[in-house]
Design an enzyme around this catalytic site. Structure first.
Site, PDB file in Angstrom:
ATOM      1  N   GLU A  46       0.833  -1.200   0.000  1.00  0.00           N
ATOM      2  CA  GLU A  46       0.000   0.000   0.000  1.00  0.00           C
ATOM      3  C   GLU A  46       0.871   1.255   0.000  1.00  0.00           C
ATOM      4  O   GLU A  46       1.825   1.368   0.800  1.00  0.00           O
ATOM      5  CB  GLU A  46      -0.891  -0.036   1.246  1.00  0.00           C
ATOM      6  CG  GLU A  46      -1.838   1.119   1.416  1.00  0.00           C
ATOM      7  CD  GLU A  46      -2.683   0.987   2.675  1.00  0.00           C
ATOM      8  OE1 GLU A  46      -3.661   1.736   2.816  1.00  0.00           O
ATOM      9  OE2 GLU A  46      -2.362   0.109   3.523  1.00  0.00           O
ATOM     10  N   LYS A 115      -9.153   2.703  -2.277  1.00  0.00           N
ATOM     11  CA  LYS A 115      -9.444   1.982  -1.036  1.00  0.00           C
ATOM     12  C   LYS A 115     -10.845   2.336  -0.545  1.00  0.00           C
ATOM     13  O   LYS A 115     -11.246   3.500  -0.553  1.00  0.00           O
ATOM     14  CB  LYS A 115      -8.396   2.349   0.016  1.00  0.00           C
ATOM     15  CG  LYS A 115      -8.458   1.557   1.314  1.00  0.00           C
ATOM     16  CD  LYS A 115      -7.252   1.910   2.184  1.00  0.00           C
ATOM     17  CE  LYS A 115      -7.215   1.129   3.483  1.00  0.00           C
ATOM     18  NZ  LYS A 115      -5.966   1.429   4.260  1.00  0.00           N
ATOM     19  N   CYS A 170      -5.588  -3.186   2.121  1.00  0.00           N
ATOM     20  CA  CYS A 170      -5.358  -3.284   3.568  1.00  0.00           C
ATOM     21  C   CYS A 170      -6.636  -3.406   4.395  1.00  0.00           C
ATOM     22  O   CYS A 170      -7.223  -4.471   4.493  1.00  0.00           O
ATOM     23  CB  CYS A 170      -4.515  -2.102   4.048  1.00  0.00           C
ATOM     24  SG  CYS A 170      -3.753  -2.406   5.666  1.00  0.00           S
ATOM     25  N   LYS A 203       0.024 -10.167  16.078  1.00  0.00           N
ATOM     26  CA  LYS A 203      -0.758  -9.727  14.913  1.00  0.00           C
ATOM     27  C   LYS A 203      -0.464 -10.564  13.681  1.00  0.00           C
ATOM     28  O   LYS A 203      -1.314 -10.728  12.807  1.00  0.00           O
ATOM     29  CB  LYS A 203      -0.469  -8.255  14.623  1.00  0.00           C
ATOM     30  CG  LYS A 203      -1.453  -7.607  13.661  1.00  0.00           C
ATOM     31  CD  LYS A 203      -1.208  -6.108  13.549  1.00  0.00           C
ATOM     32  CE  LYS A 203      -2.232  -5.449  12.647  1.00  0.00           C
ATOM     33  NZ  LYS A 203      -2.003  -3.980  12.516  1.00  0.00           N
ATOM     34  N   ASP A 356      -7.101 -53.510   6.167  1.00  0.00           N
ATOM     35  CA  ASP A 356      -8.470 -52.996   6.182  1.00  0.00           C
ATOM     36  C   ASP A 356      -9.317 -53.631   7.274  1.00  0.00           C
ATOM     37  O   ASP A 356     -10.062 -52.939   7.984  1.00  0.00           O
ATOM     38  CB  ASP A 356      -9.133 -53.220   4.820  1.00  0.00           C
ATOM     39  CG  ASP A 356      -8.569 -52.321   3.736  1.00  0.00           C
ATOM     40  OD1 ASP A 356      -7.890 -51.340   4.079  1.00  0.00           O
ATOM     41  OD2 ASP A 356      -8.791 -52.610   2.544  1.00  0.00           O
ATOM     42  N   ASN A 436     -13.354 -65.154  -6.939  1.00  0.00           N
ATOM     43  CA  ASN A 436     -14.578 -64.510  -6.472  1.00  0.00           C
ATOM     44  C   ASN A 436     -15.485 -65.452  -5.682  1.00  0.00           C
ATOM     45  O   ASN A 436     -16.228 -65.015  -4.798  1.00  0.00           O
ATOM     46  CB  ASN A 436     -15.348 -63.925  -7.658  1.00  0.00           C
ATOM     47  CG  ASN A 436     -14.691 -62.663  -8.191  1.00  0.00           C
ATOM     48  OD1 ASN A 436     -13.788 -62.115  -7.570  1.00  0.00           O
ATOM     49  ND2 ASN A 436     -15.144 -62.197  -9.340  1.00  0.00           N
ATOM     50  N   LYS A 597     -20.327 -50.949  -9.280  1.00  0.00           N
ATOM     51  CA  LYS A 597     -20.157 -51.425  -7.905  1.00  0.00           C
ATOM     52  C   LYS A 597     -20.399 -50.295  -6.907  1.00  0.00           C
ATOM     53  O   LYS A 597     -20.954 -50.510  -5.823  1.00  0.00           O
ATOM     54  CB  LYS A 597     -18.756 -52.005  -7.714  1.00  0.00           C
ATOM     55  CG  LYS A 597     -18.485 -53.259  -8.533  1.00  0.00           C
ATOM     56  CD  LYS A 597     -17.071 -53.770  -8.322  1.00  0.00           C
ATOM     57  CE  LYS A 597     -16.784 -54.990  -9.192  1.00  0.00           C
ATOM     58  NZ  LYS A 597     -15.384 -55.466  -9.062  1.00  0.00           N
TER      59      LYS A 597
END
Length: 640
Positions: A46, A115, A170, A203, A356, A436, A597
């Site tokens: 600024e 500003k 700012c 700050k 898992d 499977n 799925k």
């Protein structure tokens, strides 16, 4: 700029209060440094061309003219680059003085933004010299050229429409209703803030939260350039605390009490994708904004911003520990509610000695404790078959014993062999049916034991398996509540490790660590010499790659070519381009082919930013074509 990524810089030059010649030269030098680094946008502090702390000198024509002369020289020094430079200076307009940002490119001022919110409290007295921004857009003449002047200016890149710049100054950010809100709603994806924020104790942390928080709320890139060395220290000290944030993530930060550049990259495509996804994100068409176009040549931006090879895993160990604890609590809370609501007498978990199922069992133990019920209400079922090794079976048994749950061992080999005979299957042919049939038999056993005990089957499949379709339809794909459904494989490891690190039971810790060290496998093919033959990552690819693809390609919608680029950057030399490309093609092919799925998944809790539940984050037709994605990858493969 390719892939929507732009290199940006914020800079704090050294200043001399009211020495516009010196300040302009410092700004020009910083601009040249930023341009040499490939920056496409540079934001300066600024009132940098005069110094912020000039006080009543701002009312002097000599200073105001000096600021304009400094701006003219900055334009001259940057006319041969297409980088956009945003510099701060006071501007006199119709007898009033405004604290302004000049947006400059190729030797011209594209627009002046005044500003809006002028602080006039504490140590700040800006209203003594300056006037707040007015409504509407005016014009001002600079060196014989008409320049747009107002707070509702947007600057849009013609070659990259997702790069739209808005500016606030700012205090505008610190106000109750920052201008950046309306700027973002009107289309700005990048906000530049020219600031002169003095330093007081604590700050910096507040400033950091403010900038990152605003970038998150507005789903934008936020560039904060702070005044620093050389400002008057009569009553204040300025630290030059520069910040770059994107959608809540801090990408770059300068040290305090330093000068120079802070550089990173903003991904405008990613921001635009997230705004499209968030239907609550507002968009105000027009509303009095003036869009000013500018042009920049398309080029590939060199990446320096952090791109983690493990995007689901926080790099900070403390953050990781907090996340693990939160996830386990979410899993437990979801399952406890389901057990209570369904009046389930038991929770039935298939335990294989793998990762898992270990996590699912650990979460179930927590759920029972949360519900105020004994661990013996958990029925852990171990189901050895043709591919089960002594190592995994033993680990499953020890894990169940140490956790104090009921254990049932059901050898399913004979039942599967009878099934083979019933359907005319040759058991010597170890094909997909061979595998499977075992997975479905295990699920049938679990379901029937849950009926027998009045229980509920807890699913063990994880998010990575769901993405790849690495689950047997109506086998391990099915359960009554999937506690791992939104947890990627790379994170599963850390959750199990977290529990191992917490336990005071040495034997439990030992078995969990050995489970972590066991190769990931469904164990559906016979072992060789007692060792696991079927290693998942040898078949579908490394899970760390697939989790990376899932995060960037699905969560953030990156095109395949961009996912490849990010993966090459993130993994460095760990995987070469050909390897990444090979598994990326496999990821997209499987992801599209296996949607059916995911379309009928059991319930399960969402724990992170990605879920593939058809009732939650992901809705996709099961017969969608992957042709566009695979075609892009094919062209990349042909490029070499």
């Amino acid at each position: 700029m390719k892939d929507g990524i732009i290199k940006v810089a914020v800079g704090t030059p050294e200043v001399r209060v009211a020495d516009c010649v010196y300040n302009g030269e410092q700004a020009a030098q910083l601009a040249q440094e930023a341009d040499a680094l490939g920056a496409q946008l540079l934001v300066l502090p600024e009132l940098q061309l005069t110094g912020y702390t000039c006080g009543d000198l701002f009312l002097q024509p000599t200073l105001l003219n000096g600021a304009l002369d400094a701006l003219a020289k900055l334009l001259e020094r940057t006319k041969d680059t297409d980088m956009v430079v945003v510099a701060g200076l006071p501007v006199n307009h119709r007898g009033k003085l405004y604290n302004c940002a000049a947006v400059c490119q190729k030797g011209e001022v594209l627009g002046l933004v005044p500003k809006t919110n002028l602080p006039n409290y504490g140590e700040f007295y800006e209203r003594r010299q300056f006037t707040p921004a007015f409504d509407g857009i005016a014009e001002i003449s600079l060196w014989g050229r008409t320049v747009p002047f107002g707070k509702k200016l947007l600057f849009s890149c013609e070659e990259l429409p997702e790069f739209v710049l808005g500016v606030e100054i700012c205090e505008d950010l610190w106000a109750m209703s920052p201008p950046s809100i309306s700027l973002a709603a009107a289309g700005a994806t990048v906000i530049a803030n020219l600031s002169a924020s003095n330093e007081t104790v604590g700050k910096d942390e507040y400033r950091r939260r403010l900038v990152t928080g605003q970038s998150a709320r507005l789903v934008c890139g936020y560039l904060y350039a702070d005044a620093g060395e050389g400002e008057s220290t009569t009553d204040m000290v300025f630290a030059g605390h520069d910040l770059i944030a994107e959608n809540g993530v801090l990408l770059g930060e300068s040290g305090k009490f330093t000068t120079g550049l802070t550089v990173s990259e903003i991904d405008t495509h990613r921001l635009s994708f997230e705004r499209r996804r968030l239907t609550s994100f507002p968009h105000v068409e027009g509303e009095g904004f003036l869009v000013i176009p500018f042009s920049q040549r398309m080029r590939e931006t060199t990446l320096t911003r952090p791109v983690s090879s493990s995007p689901f895993i926080p790099s900070d160990p403390r953050a990781l520990a907090r996340n693990c604890e939160d996830i386990l609590t979410i899993q437990a809370a979801g399952l406890a509610k389901r057990l209570t609501h369904s009046h389930a007498k038991t929770a039935v978990v298939g335990v294989s000695g793998g990762l898992d199922s270990a996590l699912a069992l650990l979460a179930t133990v927590r759920a029972m404790e949360r519900a105020g019920r004994p661990r013996t209400d958990i029925v852990a079922v171990i189901m050895p078959c043709f591919g089960t090794t002594q190592r995994t079976k033993s680990n499953a048994e020890i894990l169940c014993e140490r956790l104090g749950v009921q254990v049932r061992v059901v050898d399913i080999a004979r039942a599967v062999e009878v099934h083979f005979s019933d359907i005319g299957k040759d058991p010597e042919n170890q094909d997909v049916t061979y595998e499977n049939a075992q997975a479905r038999e295990r699920t049938q056993v679990l379901m029937d034991i849950s009926n027998l005990t009045g229980g509920l089957v807890v699913g063990t499949g994880d998010l990575s398996e769901l993405a790849l379709g690495w689950a047997t339809y109506n086998g391990d794909h099915m359960s009554m509540y999937g506690v791992n459904a939104s947890i990627p494989k790379t994170l599963v490891r850390h959750l199990v490790a977290h529990e191992a690190g917490k336990t005071g039971d040495a034997q439990l810790k030992k078995v969990l660590l050995d489970i972590l060290d066991t190769p990931v496998s469904p164990e559906l093919l016979p072992a060789k010499e007692g060792e696991i033959q079927q290693k998942t990552e040898d078949i579908v690819g490394p899970y760390e790659l697939h989790d990376f693809f899932l995060y960037h390609g699905i969560r953030w919608g990156c095109p395949p070519k961009k996912v490849l680029r990010l993966a090459q950057y993130a993994f460095g030399e760990e995987y070469d381009r050909a390897t990444i490309l090979h598994w990326l093609k496999n990821f997209y092919r499987r992801f599209f082919a296996q949607q059916f799925k995911r379309s009928c998944l059991p319930d399960g809790p969402k724990v992170g930013s990605v879920s593939l539940s058809p009732r939650g984050d992901w809705r996709m037709p099961s017969d969608a074509s992957a042709a566009l994605w695979l075609s892009q990858l094919q062209s990349l493969e042909e490029e070499g």
